[in-house]
Design an enzyme around this catalytic site. Structure first.
Site, PDB file in Angstrom:
ATOM      1  N   CYS A   2       0.847  -1.181   0.000  1.00  0.00           N
ATOM      2  CA  CYS A   2       0.000   0.000   0.000  1.00  0.00           C
ATOM      3  C   CYS A   2       0.891   1.241   0.000  1.00  0.00           C
ATOM      4  O   CYS A   2       1.945   1.257   0.624  1.00  0.00           O
ATOM      5  CB  CYS A   2      -0.951   0.102   1.186  1.00  0.00           C
ATOM      6  SG  CYS A   2      -2.108  -1.258   1.293  1.00  0.00           S
ATOM      7  N   ARG A  27       3.732  -0.348  -4.895  1.00  0.00           N
ATOM      8  CA  ARG A  27       3.430  -0.897  -3.573  1.00  0.00           C
ATOM      9  C   ARG A  27       2.075  -1.600  -3.523  1.00  0.00           C
ATOM     10  O   ARG A  27       1.741  -2.245  -2.531  1.00  0.00           O
ATOM     11  CB  ARG A  27       3.449   0.216  -2.526  1.00  0.00           C
ATOM     12  CG  ARG A  27       4.772   0.936  -2.433  1.00  0.00           C
ATOM     13  CD  ARG A  27       4.715   2.024  -1.401  1.00  0.00           C
ATOM     14  NE  ARG A  27       4.639   1.486  -0.060  1.00  0.00           N
ATOM     15  CZ  ARG A  27       5.685   1.221   0.697  1.00  0.00           C
ATOM     16  NH1 ARG A  27       6.893   1.447   0.253  1.00  0.00           N
ATOM     17  NH2 ARG A  27       5.545   0.722   1.907  1.00  0.00           N
ATOM     18  N   TRP A  74      -2.936  -2.609  -1.695  1.00  0.00           N
ATOM     19  CA  TRP A  74      -2.678  -4.030  -1.934  1.00  0.00           C
ATOM     20  C   TRP A  74      -3.490  -4.743  -0.865  1.00  0.00           C
ATOM     21  O   TRP A  74      -3.196  -4.656   0.330  1.00  0.00           O
ATOM     22  CB  TRP A  74      -1.196  -4.330  -1.771  1.00  0.00           C
ATOM     23  CG  TRP A  74      -0.817  -5.730  -2.158  1.00  0.00           C
ATOM     24  CD1 TRP A  74      -0.463  -6.173  -3.406  1.00  0.00           C
ATOM     25  CD2 TRP A  74      -0.755  -6.875  -1.302  1.00  0.00           C
ATOM     26  NE1 TRP A  74      -0.192  -7.520  -3.370  1.00  0.00           N
ATOM     27  CE2 TRP A  74      -0.358  -7.979  -2.100  1.00  0.00           C
ATOM     28  CE3 TRP A  74      -1.005  -7.096   0.054  1.00  0.00           C
ATOM     29  CZ2 TRP A  74      -0.206  -9.263  -1.588  1.00  0.00           C
ATOM     30  CZ3 TRP A  74      -0.843  -8.378   0.565  1.00  0.00           C
ATOM     31  CH2 TRP A  74      -0.449  -9.445  -0.244  1.00  0.00           C
ATOM     32  N   ASN A 100      -1.478   1.895   5.913  1.00  0.00           N
ATOM     33  CA  ASN A 100      -0.649   0.850   5.326  1.00  0.00           C
ATOM     34  C   ASN A 100      -0.269  -0.093   6.447  1.00  0.00           C
ATOM     35  O   ASN A 100       0.123   0.351   7.521  1.00  0.00           O
ATOM     36  CB  ASN A 100       0.609   1.485   4.707  1.00  0.00           C
ATOM     37  CG  ASN A 100       1.670   0.455   4.394  1.00  0.00           C
ATOM     38  OD1 ASN A 100       1.357  -0.673   4.024  1.00  0.00           O
ATOM     39  ND2 ASN A 100       2.923   0.833   4.552  1.00  0.00           N
ATOM     40  N   GLY A 101      -0.421  -1.405   6.217  1.00  0.00           N
ATOM     41  CA  GLY A 101      -0.052  -2.361   7.259  1.00  0.00           C
ATOM     42  C   GLY A 101      -1.267  -3.134   7.723  1.00  0.00           C
ATOM     43  O   GLY A 101      -2.263  -3.242   6.996  1.00  0.00           O
ATOM     44  N   GLU A 483      16.638 -17.896  -9.231  1.00  0.00           N
ATOM     45  CA  GLU A 483      16.197 -16.525  -9.495  1.00  0.00           C
ATOM     46  C   GLU A 483      15.566 -16.417 -10.889  1.00  0.00           C
ATOM     47  O   GLU A 483      14.538 -15.753 -11.071  1.00  0.00           O
ATOM     48  CB  GLU A 483      17.386 -15.560  -9.342  1.00  0.00           C
ATOM     49  CG  GLU A 483      17.116 -14.107  -9.669  1.00  0.00           C
ATOM     50  CD  GLU A 483      16.007 -13.466  -8.852  1.00  0.00           C
ATOM     51  OE1 GLU A 483      15.548 -14.047  -7.854  1.00  0.00           O
ATOM     52  OE2 GLU A 483      15.569 -12.369  -9.250  1.00  0.00           O
ATOM     53  N   LYS A 487      11.664 -15.233 -11.657  1.00  0.00           N
ATOM     54  CA  LYS A 487      11.267 -14.175 -12.604  1.00  0.00           C
ATOM     55  C   LYS A 487      10.176 -14.701 -13.535  1.00  0.00           C
ATOM     56  O   LYS A 487       9.190 -14.013 -13.798  1.00  0.00           O
ATOM     57  CB  LYS A 487      12.449 -13.687 -13.456  1.00  0.00           C
ATOM     58  CG  LYS A 487      13.557 -12.942 -12.772  1.00  0.00           C
ATOM     59  CD  LYS A 487      13.155 -11.643 -12.152  1.00  0.00           C
ATOM     60  CE  LYS A 487      12.731 -11.853 -10.756  1.00  0.00           C
ATOM     61  NZ  LYS A 487      13.102 -11.051  -9.683  1.00  0.00           N
ATOM     62  N   GLU A 490       6.926 -14.967 -11.559  1.00  0.00           N
ATOM     63  CA  GLU A 490       6.371 -13.674 -11.135  1.00  0.00           C
ATOM     64  C   GLU A 490       5.683 -12.932 -12.272  1.00  0.00           C
ATOM     65  O   GLU A 490       4.616 -12.352 -12.077  1.00  0.00           O
ATOM     66  CB  GLU A 490       7.496 -12.764 -10.615  1.00  0.00           C
ATOM     67  CG  GLU A 490       7.961 -13.071  -9.227  1.00  0.00           C
ATOM     68  CD  GLU A 490       9.116 -12.157  -8.804  1.00  0.00           C
ATOM     69  OE1 GLU A 490       9.071 -11.674  -7.684  1.00  0.00           O
ATOM     70  OE2 GLU A 490      10.048 -11.943  -9.596  1.00  0.00           O
ATOM     71  N   HIS A 506      16.408 -37.273  -9.203  1.00  0.00           N
ATOM     72  CA  HIS A 506      15.703 -37.828  -8.052  1.00  0.00           C
ATOM     73  C   HIS A 506      14.240 -37.381  -8.017  1.00  0.00           C
ATOM     74  O   HIS A 506      13.627 -37.362  -6.960  1.00  0.00           O
ATOM     75  CB  HIS A 506      16.429 -37.442  -6.762  1.00  0.00           C
ATOM     76  CG  HIS A 506      17.830 -37.957  -6.713  1.00  0.00           C
ATOM     77  ND1 HIS A 506      18.121 -39.297  -6.611  1.00  0.00           N
ATOM     78  CD2 HIS A 506      19.016 -37.324  -6.828  1.00  0.00           C
ATOM     79  CE1 HIS A 506      19.439 -39.465  -6.623  1.00  0.00           C
ATOM     80  NE2 HIS A 506      20.003 -38.278  -6.768  1.00  0.00           N
ATOM     81  N   LYS A 605       5.691  -4.944  -4.451  1.00  0.00           N
ATOM     82  CA  LYS A 605       7.137  -4.881  -4.344  1.00  0.00           C
ATOM     83  C   LYS A 605       7.614  -4.954  -2.901  1.00  0.00           C
ATOM     84  O   LYS A 605       8.649  -5.524  -2.605  1.00  0.00           O
ATOM     85  CB  LYS A 605       7.642  -3.587  -4.992  1.00  0.00           C
ATOM     86  CG  LYS A 605       9.135  -3.530  -5.021  1.00  0.00           C
ATOM     87  CD  LYS A 605       9.651  -2.732  -6.169  1.00  0.00           C
ATOM     88  CE  LYS A 605      11.123  -2.988  -6.368  1.00  0.00           C
ATOM     89  NZ  LYS A 605      11.423  -4.291  -6.941  1.00  0.00           N
TER      90      LYS A 605
HETATM   91  C1  G6P Z   1       8.454  -9.114  -2.620  1.00  0.00           C
HETATM   92  C2  G6P Z   1       8.950  -8.611  -3.951  1.00  0.00           C
HETATM   93  C3  G6P Z   1      10.230  -9.351  -4.336  1.00  0.00           C
HETATM   94  C4  G6P Z   1      11.267  -9.225  -3.226  1.00  0.00           C
HETATM   95  C5  G6P Z   1      10.717  -9.693  -1.882  1.00  0.00           C
HETATM   96  C6  G6P Z   1      11.670  -9.339  -0.746  1.00  0.00           C
HETATM   97  O1  G6P Z   1       8.030 -10.425  -2.746  1.00  0.00           O
HETATM   98  O2  G6P Z   1       7.965  -8.785  -4.939  1.00  0.00           O
HETATM   99  O3  G6P Z   1      10.759  -8.796  -5.524  1.00  0.00           O
HETATM  100  O4  G6P Z   1      12.386  -9.988  -3.557  1.00  0.00           O
HETATM  101  O5  G6P Z   1       9.480  -9.027  -1.617  1.00  0.00           O
HETATM  102  O6  G6P Z   1      11.769  -7.940  -0.666  1.00  0.00           O
HETATM  103  P1  G6P Z   1      12.940  -7.178   0.034  1.00  0.00           P
HETATM  104  O7  G6P Z   1      12.577  -5.730  -0.068  1.00  0.00           O
HETATM  105  O8  G6P Z   1      12.995  -7.657   1.444  1.00  0.00           O
HETATM  106  O9  G6P Z   1      14.193  -7.496  -0.693  1.00  0.00           O
END
Ligand code: G6P
Length: 610
Positions: A2, A27, A74, A100-101, A483, A487, A490, A506, A605
């Protein structure tokens, strides 16, 4: 999660607030709203969906308001809907709030308020705040905010306005961010600096429990008992243009291309003239380093993958046992941690709720805590014994790219630093690595400028319709594979399995069918031959191999169906290059599938809730 923005000034503010929200859209983007005070009454606007929908109805709001608050959501409590969108108001329509929160005791508070006759219009936890303020108000919004705050449990930031006090916004935070922007005759309040970066770079970071009263000509901060509190004004050196796409079609693509600069900035002044690593502010004196027995890295998401790279480097160079833990698991186990242990919390935002909780747990147990983050003034920096900053600049694309690369770089630097401090690496050996590290930004820049994106796009287009991908790696290539798979999940929403290549037989090999696309991180390494055997096993099952290989490796190019060649470097530094084609591959698969790359569904994010 948020985004909150508030403005008090002399200018009509609905557009200023909207522009602020645009910068915070990363956010959360499932609904939004604005509330302004003009001509002695509130004007309120809510919309469902991303900010385009709010923009479409913005002209329904008058121009009289010069003070207001706004929010992009969010969803946590209550689905995305107009009713659940912020700002929320009380029964009398005199107070509006954005939050927010999470208010953890909201059900209890709500029941009590309903018992007293308050009626609720949303399913959110946030709405209780408006009613708590209504109940507490005796002519001072500041005091009513404090009264509400005292009754709330959880972690949250909220800002409130009152029709009867049209000259102030009152905000307060508890373990979630709130920043204040100071300007001439106008002031701002927001979840993050980008919201007002186009207007001012003078920033104040309030602490938890600070009651922040933002007016047009002044910002005052009080403690919960009403005594004034002094917080320093800091100047931020970010550029507002960082929050624009600069000609790229998306933020993510721009940020992928910014990686060489982000790496160079993160390296700057960290390699001394003698080739040694120079890191300040770590909070690790010689005695603490000598007493170290092990390292625990805690992180979430992409940052967790950077931590895995760190494990390989720290174990090899600093010869300490390293565990890498998902913060949300770590915090609820009974981890064996205490003095002699260094906990490294990796979080680009420095706000992730689980990572912060894991840090606190480690600290309470007596461990030394080092925060590795990209955000100055973030919560993680306040709670750690030392900080190692990445300098990736602002990242807006929800799928992390340049922050990941700079986290990897920072962990490599730290591992070299620690290896030398522990007397395990001599100056010459360290210099060998730092000289190679210095070359990486230029290598990556040449790689990107030489049309890498276009080559990956062509391959991605051929595979974009597939319903499954597998990504394999070994040793330090494994975190890269993980990673790359994240991606793809996501932003393209294609189910993707990432696995240690040697472990694949396995279980996951059973998933493969004729033509299944398998991406393999196969840059030069000590396990290269082993990896090639694994590739053969996959190929023998009819899978199609898309390999990331070191330049000049023609042998692999012959074996693979597609090859992304990246510049050659030391195997320990290879993740800084090999992850880039995987970022691009995920990007172009998502684009070909017509997905919204910068705003993937269900994600945000910055995850400030558990
Ligand atoms: C969310 C984001 C990711 C990020 C993760 C950890 O899931 O979408 O891109 O890696 O949070 O965030 P941070 O700010 O702790 O690296």
């Amino acid at each position: 999660m948020c985004g909150i923005v508030g403005y008090a000034g002399a200018r009509p503010c609905k557009d200023i607030l909207f522009r602020g929200l645009r910068k915070l859209e990363y956010r959360g983007y499932d609904s939004a709203g604005i509330s302004i005070i003009g001509d002695g009454r509130f004007e309120l606007l809510h919309s469902v969906g991303n900010l385009d929908n709010l923009e479409a109805i913005l002209d329904r709001m008058g121009d009289a308001g010069t003070l207001g608050i706004a929010h992009t959501r969010w969803a946590t409590h209550g689905r995305p809907s107009t009713e659940n969108a912020h700002p929320h108001t009380d029964c009398t329509g005199r107070f509006a709030i954005v939050l927010n929160g999470i208010v953890e005791n909201y059900l209890r508070l709500r029941a009590a308020l309903q018992g007293e006759g308050h009626s609720f219009t949303s399913e959110t936890d946030a709405e209780v705040v408006a009613h708590l303020i209504e109940r507490a108000y005796r002519g001072s919004l500041r005091e009513a905010v404090v009264e509400a705050y005292r009754q709330m449990e959880g972690h949250f930031t909220f800002c409130a306005i009152a029709v009867e006090e049209p000259d102030v916004i009152v905000g307060i935070r508890k373990e979630t961010p709130l920043v204040v922007g100071l300007s001439d005759g106008e002031n701002f309040m927001a979840s993050a600096i980008p919201a007002f970066l186009a207007e001012t770079r003078s920033v104040v970071f309030p602490e938890d429990g600070d009651v922040v009263v933002v007016g047009r000509d002044a910002v005052e901060i009080f403690d919960l008992y009403g005594a004034p509190v002094d917080r320093p004004v800091q100047t931020i050196d970010w550029d507002d243009e960082a929050a624009e796409k600069a000609g790229y079609e998306t933020f993510m693509l721009k940020e992928i291309h910014e990686q060489p600069v982000a790496l160079a900035d993160t390296l700057a002044e960290r390699i001394g003239p003698d080739g040694r690593v120079v890191l300040d502010g770590l909070g690790l004196d010689a005695e603490t380093v000598r007493a170290l027995q092990r390292i625990v890295i805690v992180a979430c998401g992409t940052s967790y993958h950077a931590g895995l790279v760190g494990k390989y480097a720290l174990e090899r160079w600093a010869r300490l046992p390293v565990e890498v833990e998902v913060a949300s698991e770590f915090r609820y186990r009974d981890p064996v941690i205490g003095p002699g242990c260094l906990c490294i919390a990796i979080s680009q935002s420095g706000e992730t709720a689980d990572t912060l909780a894991a840090m606190r747990l480690a600290r309470q147990a007596g461990a030394q805590v080092l925060a590795l983050t990209n955000i100055v003034g973030s919560q993680a920096t306040r709670e750690a014994d030392g900080v190692l900053f990445t300098r990736a600049g602002l990242e807006i694309g929800v799928a992390a790219t340049k922050t990941f690369l700079t986290q990897v770089l920072a962990t490599l630097l730290f591992a070299l630093w620690l290896g030398e401090r522990r007397g395990l690496m001599d100056g010459e050996r360290v210099r060998g690595f730092t000289e190679e590290l210095r070359r990486i930004p230029a290598l990556l820049s040449d790689y990107l400028e030489d049309g890498a994106a276009g080559r990956v796009e062509l391959v991605a287009a051929r595979y974009a319709a597939r319903r499954f991908f597998m990504v394999l790696g070994r040793n330090i290539g494994l975190p890269v594979a993980l990673e790359g798979a994240l991606k793809l999940k996501e932003i393209s929403y294609v189910p993707t399995e990432a696995y240690a290549a040697g472990e694949m037989k396995h279980g996951p090999i059973a998933l493969l069918e004729e033509g299944s696309p398998v991406l393999v991180v196969a840059t030069d390494s000590r396990v290269y031959d082993k990896l090639i055997s694994n590739v053969q096993e996959v190929k023998a099952r009819g899978a199609r191999i898309i390999a990331v290989a070191s330049e000049g490796n023609e042998g692999l190019a012959e074996m693979a169906d597609e090859t992304f060649l990246v510049p050659r470097t030391d195997e320990m530094l290879a993740p800084l290059l090999s992850v880039v084609p995987l970022q691009l591959f995920a990007y172009y698969v998502a684009k070909a599938r017509g997905e919204k790359v910068d705003q993937p569904r269900n994600l945000a994010k910055t995850v400030t809730v558990e």
